[in-house]
Design an enzyme around this catalytic site. Sequence first.
Site, PDB file in Angstrom:
ATOM      1  CB  SER A   7      -0.873  -0.048   1.001  1.00 30.98           C
ATOM      2  OG  SER A   7      -1.952  -0.841   0.892  1.00 30.98           O
ATOM      3  CE  LYS A  14      -3.917   0.845  -0.882  1.00 36.96           C
ATOM      4  NZ  LYS A  14      -4.441   0.303   0.464  1.00 36.96           N
ATOM      5  CE1 TYR A  62      -4.868  -1.310  -4.364  1.00 39.34           C
ATOM      6  CE2 TYR A  62      -5.306  -3.671  -4.351  1.00 39.34           C
ATOM      7  CZ  TYR A  62      -4.934  -2.370  -3.739  1.00 39.34           C
ATOM      8  OH  TYR A  62      -4.721  -2.310  -2.529  1.00 39.34           O
ATOM      9  CE1 TYR A  86      -4.706   1.443   4.318  1.00 39.49           C
ATOM     10  CE2 TYR A  86      -3.306   0.454   5.950  1.00 39.49           C
ATOM     11  CZ  TYR A  86      -3.533   0.777   4.618  1.00 39.49           C
ATOM     12  OH  TYR A  86      -2.605   0.501   3.796  1.00 39.49           O
ATOM     13  CB  VAL A  98      -0.363  -5.288   4.014  1.00 41.41           C
ATOM     14  CG1 VAL A  98      -0.101  -6.228   2.696  1.00 41.41           C
ATOM     15  CG2 VAL A  98      -0.930  -6.059   5.115  1.00 41.41           C
TER      16      VAL A  98
HETATM   17  N1  GLN Z   1      -2.262  -5.303  -1.936  1.00 41.59           N
HETATM   18  C1  GLN Z   1      -2.711  -5.154  -0.539  1.00 41.59           C
HETATM   19  C2  GLN Z   1      -4.237  -5.520  -0.621  1.00 41.59           C
HETATM   20  O1  GLN Z   1      -5.018  -4.838  -1.517  1.00 41.59           O
HETATM   21  C3  GLN Z   1      -2.457  -3.847   0.027  1.00 41.59           C
HETATM   22  C4  GLN Z   1      -2.918  -3.612   1.289  1.00 41.59           C
HETATM   23  C5  GLN Z   1      -2.074  -2.914   2.115  1.00 41.59           C
HETATM   24  O2  GLN Z   1      -0.779  -3.083   2.034  1.00 41.59           O
HETATM   25  N2  GLN Z   1      -2.499  -2.529   3.293  1.00 41.59           N
HETATM   26  O3  GLN Z   1      -4.885  -5.964   0.329  1.00 41.59           O
END
Ligand code: GLN
Length: 311
Positions: free
Chosen positions: A61, A64, A188, A236, A254
């Site tokens: 993430s 993003k 994605y 988050y 993550v």
């Molecule tokens: N690719 C992961 C997902 O969509 C990214 C989530 C994350 O890093 N928090 O679940």
Amino acid sequence: MQDLLSEIAEAASANPDKGKVASYIPELAGIDPDQFGIAIAMADGRVFSAGDADVPFSIQSVSKVFALALALGRVGDEIWQRVGREPSGLSFDSILLLERENGIPRNPFINAGALVTTDTYLSGSSPREALGELLRFVRAAADDDSIHMNEKVAKSEIATGHRNFSLAHYLASHGNMRASVDKVLGTYCHQCAVEMTCRQLALAGRFLVDAPAMPGLVSIERRRRINALMMTCGHYDGSGDFAFRVGMPGKSGVGGGILVISPGRAAIAVWSPGLNRYGNSKLGTEAMELFAHRTGWSVFGVPHPGRGIDV
Ligand code: GLN
């Protein structure tokens, strides 16, 4: 700075509670939690690092942030008609608010919002072209053409990503998805599967630092806004906690990576695969808390004379 990073890396290695590695992406489940790296790219060009700072990891993430920069580059402020700018107070993959808020995700850093930014920079291109654009952006930011995506990680997530598919279908049902769900998910998951070392990620983060010698990939106003969103939404439902403990904008993934920006000073990347209950790197967060305490760096105040280190 070098002594401080070494001390932080040693403290992290000595900590027996490393958190829990994410297991819902099978390809990431087997990663050794006993790894920790930290790197800092300073506004004056110096780079310091310690621990496993040259071990590549899945940025997940953290990507993003780059996706938002690309989407803003593509459509500018129009993006805010499709995604909000408020923290969600819910986990990164939650679907709860989407129904109540008519398919407009709360912010670009939860999964639903990131699917919208991916759909935006994908618009009018093939997934291959869009991902090429993403890689070009990241490579230009880091000044490193060796940065790549891990195909196995991307495939592993596509094969098991039922929640993300659900989110994308839900967005599509509200007319908030232009490309097909399959195309958006494919793009994605590849975007999340970009791999970088802490050193590369710190260098890539320089475009958000707001200092004269940094790569000027986005305007000053956008840089500040991206930083604001990292502060309020980058972790988050743990964003308030991170702001409280660290006091600098950060974006977690993550895979255990966190990119932190100290405006005007530096970009910092920290990585340790074990996660806390919010899905953010446990040791990474603790390391950044110690870093902020020792340097006195915070967007909410200035270091006091005699406190913090002189860099
Ligand atoms: N690719 C992961 C997902 O969509 C990214 C989530 C994350 O890093 N928090 O679940």
